[in-house]
Design an enzyme around this catalytic site. Structure first.
Site, PDB file in Angstrom:
ATOM      1  N   VAL A   1       0.976  -1.169  -0.104  1.00 16.38           N
ATOM      2  CA  VAL A   1       0.166   0.041   0.116  1.00 16.38           C
ATOM      3  C   VAL A   1       0.751   1.092   0.110  1.00 16.38           C
ATOM      4  O   VAL A   1       0.463   2.488   0.276  1.00 16.38           O
ATOM      5  CB  VAL A   1      -0.979   0.121   1.192  1.00 16.38           C
ATOM      6  CG1 VAL A   1      -2.076  -1.068   1.065  1.00 16.38           C
ATOM      7  CG2 VAL A   1      -0.113  -0.001   2.557  1.00 16.38           C
ATOM      8  N   ALA A   2       2.229   0.953  -0.362  1.00  8.83           N
ATOM      9  CA  ALA A   2       3.213   2.253  -0.305  1.00  8.83           C
ATOM     10  C   ALA A   2       3.220   3.054  -1.642  1.00  8.83           C
ATOM     11  O   ALA A   2       2.238   3.726  -2.011  1.00  8.83           O
ATOM     12  CB  ALA A   2       4.596   1.641   0.118  1.00  8.83           C
ATOM     13  N   ARG A   3       4.030   2.488  -2.349  1.00  5.88           N
ATOM     14  CA  ARG A   3       4.076   3.024  -3.722  1.00  5.88           C
ATOM     15  C   ARG A   3       4.690   1.934  -4.645  1.00  5.88           C
ATOM     16  O   ARG A   3       5.433   1.069  -4.177  1.00  5.88           O
ATOM     17  CB  ARG A   3       4.982   4.281  -3.870  1.00  5.88           C
ATOM     18  CG  ARG A   3       4.495   5.401  -3.326  1.00  5.88           C
ATOM     19  CD  ARG A   3       3.397   6.418  -3.979  1.00  5.88           C
ATOM     20  NE  ARG A   3       2.612   7.556  -3.597  1.00  5.88           N
ATOM     21  CZ  ARG A   3       1.712   7.650  -2.717  1.00  5.88           C
ATOM     22  NH1 ARG A   3       1.063   6.654  -2.356  1.00  5.88           N
ATOM     23  NH2 ARG A   3       1.343   8.737  -2.349  1.00  5.88           N
TER      24      ARG A   3
ATOM     25  N   GLU B   1       0.303   3.908 -13.061  1.00  7.17           N
ATOM     26  CA  GLU B   1      -1.220   3.917 -12.486  1.00  7.17           C
ATOM     27  C   GLU B   1      -1.755   4.865 -13.575  1.00  7.17           C
ATOM     28  O   GLU B   1      -1.354   6.126 -13.845  1.00  7.17           O
ATOM     29  CB  GLU B   1      -1.221   4.322 -10.960  1.00  7.17           C
ATOM     30  CG  GLU B   1      -0.782   3.301 -10.330  1.00  7.17           C
ATOM     31  CD  GLU B   1      -0.981   3.904  -8.723  1.00  7.17           C
ATOM     32  OE1 GLU B   1      -1.643   4.824  -8.504  1.00  7.17           O
ATOM     33  OE2 GLU B   1      -0.110   3.228  -7.740  1.00  7.17           O
TER      34      GLU B   1
ATOM     35  N   HIS C   1      -5.670   1.856  -6.235  1.00  6.72           N
ATOM     36  CA  HIS C   1      -5.045   2.806  -5.380  1.00  6.72           C
ATOM     37  C   HIS C   1      -6.080   3.411  -4.473  1.00  6.72           C
ATOM     38  O   HIS C   1      -6.334   4.699  -4.490  1.00  6.72           O
ATOM     39  CB  HIS C   1      -4.060   3.793  -6.333  1.00  6.72           C
ATOM     40  CG  HIS C   1      -3.187   4.749  -5.380  1.00  6.72           C
ATOM     41  ND1 HIS C   1      -2.156   5.057  -5.686  1.00  6.72           N
ATOM     42  CD2 HIS C   1      -3.421   5.148  -4.045  1.00  6.72           C
ATOM     43  CE1 HIS C   1      -1.359   5.927  -4.703  1.00  6.72           C
ATOM     44  NE2 HIS C   1      -2.385   5.961  -3.649  1.00  6.72           N
TER      45      HIS C   1
ATOM     46  N   SER D   1      -7.124   1.766  -1.406  1.00  2.80           N
ATOM     47  CA  SER D   1      -7.233   1.137  -0.143  1.00  2.80           C
ATOM     48  C   SER D   1      -7.521   1.949   1.087  1.00  2.80           C
ATOM     49  O   SER D   1      -8.004   1.363   2.081  1.00  2.80           O
ATOM     50  CB  SER D   1      -5.877   0.397   0.390  1.00  2.80           C
ATOM     51  OG  SER D   1      -4.724   1.469   0.541  1.00  2.80           O
TER      52      SER D   1
HETATM   53  P1  NDP Z   1       4.597   7.993   7.953  1.00  2.00           P
HETATM   54  O1  NDP Z   1       5.518   9.281   7.689  1.00  2.00           O
HETATM   55  O2  NDP Z   1       3.640   8.035   9.120  1.00  2.00           O
HETATM   56  O3  NDP Z   1       5.387   6.636   8.139  1.00  2.00           O
HETATM   57  C1  NDP Z   1       6.466   6.423   7.076  1.00  2.00           C
HETATM   58  C2  NDP Z   1       7.250   5.405   7.740  1.00  2.00           C
HETATM   59  O4  NDP Z   1       8.276   5.126   6.863  1.00  2.00           O
HETATM   60  C3  NDP Z   1       8.196   5.834   9.049  1.00  2.00           C
HETATM   61  O5  NDP Z   1       8.086   5.089   9.941  1.00  2.00           O
HETATM   62  C4  NDP Z   1       9.583   6.047   8.372  1.00  2.00           C
HETATM   63  O6  NDP Z   1      10.391   5.868   9.718  1.00  2.00           O
HETATM   64  C5  NDP Z   1       9.481   4.846   7.485  1.00  2.00           C
HETATM   65  N1  NDP Z   1      10.500   4.911   6.472  1.00  2.00           N
HETATM   66  C6  NDP Z   1      11.063   6.284   5.814  1.00  2.00           C
HETATM   67  N2  NDP Z   1      12.279   5.806   5.058  1.00  2.00           N
HETATM   68  C7  NDP Z   1      12.412   4.549   5.334  1.00  2.00           C
HETATM   69  C8  NDP Z   1      13.284   3.554   4.742  1.00  2.00           C
HETATM   70  N3  NDP Z   1      14.042   3.962   3.771  1.00  2.00           N
HETATM   71  N4  NDP Z   1      13.186   2.254   5.094  1.00  2.00           N
HETATM   72  C9  NDP Z   1      12.241   2.008   5.749  1.00  2.00           C
HETATM   73  N5  NDP Z   1      11.283   2.838   6.292  1.00  2.00           N
HETATM   74  C10 NDP Z   1      11.229   4.128   6.076  1.00  2.00           C
HETATM   75  O7  NDP Z   1       3.642   7.921   6.650  1.00  2.00           O
HETATM   76  P2  NDP Z   1       2.207   6.853   6.541  1.00  2.00           P
HETATM   77  O8  NDP Z   1       2.188   5.671   7.266  1.00  2.00           O
HETATM   78  O9  NDP Z   1       1.117   8.002   6.568  1.00  2.00           O
HETATM   79  O10 NDP Z   1       2.432   6.721   4.842  1.00  2.00           O
HETATM   80  C11 NDP Z   1       3.541   5.859   4.371  1.00  2.00           C
HETATM   81  C12 NDP Z   1       3.290   6.013   2.782  1.00  2.00           C
HETATM   82  O11 NDP Z   1       2.301   5.206   2.363  1.00  2.00           O
HETATM   83  C13 NDP Z   1       3.156   7.357   2.194  1.00  2.00           C
HETATM   84  O12 NDP Z   1       4.341   7.918   2.177  1.00  2.00           O
HETATM   85  C14 NDP Z   1       2.512   6.900   0.949  1.00  2.00           C
HETATM   86  O13 NDP Z   1       3.528   6.689   0.025  1.00  2.00           O
HETATM   87  C15 NDP Z   1       1.710   5.602   1.289  1.00  2.00           C
HETATM   88  N6  NDP Z   1       0.558   5.869   1.324  1.00  2.00           N
HETATM   89  C16 NDP Z   1      -0.140   5.259   0.267  1.00  2.00           C
HETATM   90  C17 NDP Z   1      -1.830   5.527   0.402  1.00  2.00           C
HETATM   91  C18 NDP Z   1      -2.555   4.891  -0.596  1.00  2.00           C
HETATM   92  O14 NDP Z   1      -3.737   5.174  -1.073  1.00  2.00           O
HETATM   93  N7  NDP Z   1      -2.113   3.604  -0.761  1.00  2.00           N
HETATM   94  C19 NDP Z   1      -2.295   6.373   1.213  1.00  2.00           C
HETATM   95  C20 NDP Z   1      -1.448   7.073   1.856  1.00  2.00           C
HETATM   96  C21 NDP Z   1      -0.200   6.806   2.087  1.00  2.00           C
HETATM   97  P3  NDP Z   1      11.903   6.533   9.490  1.00  2.00           P
HETATM   98  O15 NDP Z   1      11.915   7.857   9.186  1.00  2.00           O
HETATM   99  O16 NDP Z   1      12.507   6.213  10.939  1.00  2.00           O
HETATM  100  O17 NDP Z   1      12.631   5.483   8.613  1.00  2.00           O
END
Ligand code: NDP
Length: 311
Positions: free
Chosen positions: A226-228, A257, A276, A278
């Protein structure tokens, strides 16, 4: 409107219609200091909003409904010195529920039952083909932020052992057994039944789930993304699904997409796709506005640091 007045008495408010067919003249935002973007980044109307906001001479702060700001449109604001903040967290619950839904569809025989149902066929799954117990399986959540933490919390309720992956160390309230750095992903993959991707797309995470990581997963493991799309090597993912190395996948995001009609992902058995989407839930806008935008507006007024400020 009333809530905005409370957060900042006397503030002048300009509400732009969310008309998907509309075009926003650049002058519309000429006097605007702060903007709250509560739409979807991709449609034409949004493009015209971003173009107008880019040119807005007084704009100092943009708050967005989005959680992920990897779209280049956001970078241009940061480069201009505009403060950018997100509503990351406002959709964490529905997204995590979709992840768990995807997991249950794949872990329990729902796809098989549904296929039989469409044929009006009464076909119990025989004990000899019983799926593995979910309790006791191991999940690795890459990106233990708002979404990842909620996924971990729910997964533990099903008896999974959850490891979080992120750069920052473990916090006391993290609902996981351990937190590991992204550099250990390949090693962690060897003991992962469910690989969940919930990290932002950055230069570090692009292609993080490489062919090596996918092949390090045990045979029959699952990927839930669900990330990218670009976080995973999509060609390697398709190959691993095709040759049975992976047991299945729930995918909400894709390298391209909308997912092109010719993509093999559409037809692979044991692949569950959502477009996209979820996050879709009626409460998102309220959560973003009440939980993030309005508190940030009050902070902005007091000259305090914003929540979810992008650096
Ligand atoms: P947050 O900012 O709350 O969490 C992001 C997490 O990723 C943090 O724990 C961060 O921790 C970690 N992170 C950053 N860089 C890395 C790395 N190199 N390796 C491993 N972990 C890493 O964001 P959300 O949880 O709100 O959202 C996460 C992502 O989900 C968004 O950026 C977006 O791309 C995606 N998303 C998708 C949606 C969808 O509709 N499918 C909707 C909303 C979001 P740390 O900095 O300590 O590494």
């Amino acid at each position: 409107r009333a809530a905005i007045e409370t957060a900042w008495p006397g503030i002048e408010l300009l509400v732009l219609p969310a008309d998907p067919a509309g075009r926003l003249p650049a002058e519309a935002l000429e006097r605007v200091d702060f903007a709250y973007f509560s739409g979807d980044v991709y449609p034409d109307y949004s493009r015209s909003f971003f173009a107008a906001a880019q040119g807005a001479p007084n704009l100092r702060w943009l708050h967005t409904f989005n959680a992920g700001v990897d779209n280049p449109v956001f970078r241009r604001f940061l480069d201009r010195g505009v403060v950018l903040s997100t509503s990351s967290g406002s959709t964490a619950q529905p997204i995590a529920q979709s992840v768990i839904g995807g997991m249950l569809l794949l872990a329990r025989p729902f796809l098989r039952w549904a296929a039989a149902q469409r044929r009006r066929a009464w076909e119990p799954v025989p004990a000899s083909e019983a799926p593995a117990d979910l309790a006791g399986q191991r999940m690795t959540v890459v990106g233990l932020g708002a979404i990842g933490t909620e996924v971990a919390r729910l997964a533990r309720a099903f008896g999974l052992a959850v490891t979080g992956v992120r750069r920052s160390p473990r916090r006391e309230d993290d609902p996981v057994e351990r937190v590991e750095p992204p550099g250990r992903l390949e090693e962690l993959a060897r003991e992962t039944d469910w690989l969940v991707l919930a990290c932002p797309l950055t230069e570090e995470t692009r292609g993080l789930v490489s062919e090596r990581v996918l092949r390090a997963l045990p045979r029959g493991a699952y990927v839930l993304n669900v990330a990218r799309g670009e976080v995973v090597d999509e060609a390697a993912l398709i190959a691993a699904l095709r040759d049975g190395h992976l047991g299945g996948a729930y995918l909400d995001v894709f390298a391209t997409e909308p997912l092109p009609p010719e993509s093999p992902l559409w037809e692979l058995p044991n692949v569950v796709i959502s477009p996209h989407n979820s996050a879709v839930a009626a409460g998102n806008e309220r959560r973003a506005t009440e939980g993030y935008f309005l508190p940030n507006l009050a902070r902005m007024r007091r000259g305090e640091r914003l929540v979810n400020e992008v650096r």
